[in-house]
Design a protein around this motif. Structure first.
Motif, PDB file in Angstrom:
ATOM      1  N   LYS A 224       0.956  -1.110   0.132  1.00 25.64           N
ATOM      2  CA  LYS A 224       0.174   0.139  -0.021  1.00 25.64           C
ATOM      3  C   LYS A 224       0.964   1.327   0.032  1.00 25.64           C
ATOM      4  CE  LYS A 224      -3.975   0.317   0.415  1.00 25.64           C
ATOM      5  NZ  LYS A 224      -5.163   0.463  -0.533  1.00 25.64           N
ATOM      6  N   CYS A 225       1.978   1.479   0.934  1.00 27.68           N
ATOM      7  CA  CYS A 225       2.569   2.543   0.884  1.00 27.68           C
ATOM      8  C   CYS A 225       3.661   2.618  -0.594  1.00 27.68           C
ATOM      9  CB  CYS A 225       3.800   2.259   2.024  1.00 27.68           C
ATOM     10  SG  CYS A 225       4.982   3.672   2.338  1.00 27.68           S
ATOM     11  N   MET A 226       3.918   1.580  -0.955  1.00 29.88           N
ATOM     12  CA  MET A 226       4.859   1.462  -2.215  1.00 29.88           C
ATOM     13  C   MET A 226       4.047   1.931  -3.400  1.00 29.88           C
ATOM     14  SD  MET A 226       6.763  -1.652  -3.941  1.00 29.88           S
ATOM     15  CE  MET A 226       7.634  -2.069  -2.471  1.00 29.88           C
ATOM     16  N   HIS A 227       2.931   1.195  -3.605  1.00 33.02           N
ATOM     17  CA  HIS A 227       1.986   1.310  -4.730  1.00 33.02           C
ATOM     18  C   HIS A 227       0.950   2.681  -4.626  1.00 33.02           C
ATOM     19  CE1 HIS A 227       0.778  -0.225  -8.695  1.00 33.02           C
ATOM     20  NE2 HIS A 227      -0.400  -0.394  -7.964  1.00 33.02           N
ATOM     21  N   GLU A 228       0.450   2.938  -3.684  1.00 28.45           N
ATOM     22  CA  GLU A 228      -0.470   3.814  -3.540  1.00 28.45           C
ATOM     23  C   GLU A 228      -0.080   4.734  -2.213  1.00 28.45           C
ATOM     24  OE1 GLU A 228      -4.575   1.733  -5.178  1.00 28.45           O
ATOM     25  OE2 GLU A 228      -3.652   0.944  -3.395  1.00 28.45           O
TER      26      GLU A 228
END
Length: 311
Positions: A224-228
């Motif tokens: 979630k942090c990486m992609h969005e």
């Protein structure tokens, strides 16, 4: 040179008067030149919990160079009896390899220790395993991205969920960790986009569908942090604002961090997700005072996405 109460008041008045990103940068340079010797002391106030210390902490975080701030945030995250791995996830997924190198150098200079070694000294937690893989990736990955590799990796992730050997969760950890250690963050982002294109839903949805264990839960946070990042930061802001005084340090870190990924994107996502403007949520949940005023100033300043996200 220590920050007195009058210093804090003067700094706040001057920074709140800034409107454009250029004005904020000029003000930060002036602050760093004047108060650089006292920043570390005020990042860890001796009496936590007061509004004065809240505003000191966020002002100091704002004044520091990003790599210096991240080094201190990383150290603070690991010093608790139960480490908070989310600040480390933010650093390892949302910073370029060149930026991570500067963070590690600042960490070594300040604490005489190697940041990677401190994080993975005891890789018993799933977050530590994933962070160790990402640390390896930053040291060795290729900068170019490949759609072919992304499609192949997406299929491997799908198969990893079907052929798990894990006793507590649904994912074959070894496949995921190998992938995270060999692929760059931009390549991993492309993989998750390919996964959605091929299978019709986000990979995180797959993690939540299955019988999740600690590894799956940790992996979902990292992805979630990486992609969005805008969705990640909007959720973190909502949680930290509702957490009372104990979450003020988290709120400060996340608010300053949201500027790194583009505060306008975070504001849009926050309103879409919660049906209220970020500024209004701050006004409703944070007591009247200098700290709230500074948070509102950050939220109202038209920052654009920084180079941090151009990985």
């Amino acid at each position: 040179m220590a920050l007195s109460s009058q210093d804090v008041h003067n700094l706040l008045e001057q920074t709140l008067a800034c409107r454009s990103p250029a004005e904020w940068r000029q003000m930060k340079e002036k602050c760093r030149g004047t108060f650089s010797g006292s920043l570390i002391e005020h990042l860890h106030p001796p009496k936590p919990g007061s509004q004065k210390n809240e505003i000191c902490e966020i002002l100091c975080m704002w004044m520091l160079e990003p790599h210096e701030r991240d080094a201190l945030v990383a150290k603070d995250a690991m010093e608790h009896s139960e480490p908070d791995y989310k600040p480390l996830v933010e650093i390892y997924t949302l910073r370029k390899s060149t930026q991570l190198f500067l963070i590690k150098q600042a960490y070594l200079t300040r604490f005489k220790r190697h940041m990677d070694q401190d994080i993975i000294s005891d890789s018993s937690h799933s977050f530590q395993k994933i962070l160790a893989a990402l640390a390896t990736s930053h040291r060795s990955h290729q900068a170019e991205t490949s759609h072919h590799i992304a499609k192949c990796d997406a299929k491997r992730l799908y198969e990893a969920g079907k052929g798990s050997t894990s006793t507590t969760g649904s994912i074959d950890e070894s496949i995921v960790l190998e992938m995270f250690s060999k692929r760059s963050v931009p390549q991993l982002r492309l993989t998750f986009s390919s996964y959605k294109h091929i299978y019709g839903h986000e990979y995180i949805k797959t993690l939540k569908k299955e019988s999740s264990g600690e590894f799956e839960e940790s992996l979902a946070v990292v992805i979630k942090c990486m992609h969005e990042p805008a969705k990640y930061y909007s959720k973190m802001l909502k949680i930290s604002m509702k957490g009372g005084m104990k979450n003020r340090s988290t709120l400060s870190r996340v608010m300053v961090g949201s500027m790194e990924v583009g505060v306008e994107n975070v504001k849009v996502e926050f309103q879409r997700r919660y049906g209220i403007k970020l500024q209004d949520a701050i006004s409703e949940n944070i007591p009247v005072g200098d700290y709230r005023d500074f948070l509102l100033a950050l939220a109202n300043t038209p920052f654009t996405c920084s180079s941090t996200m151009k990985l």
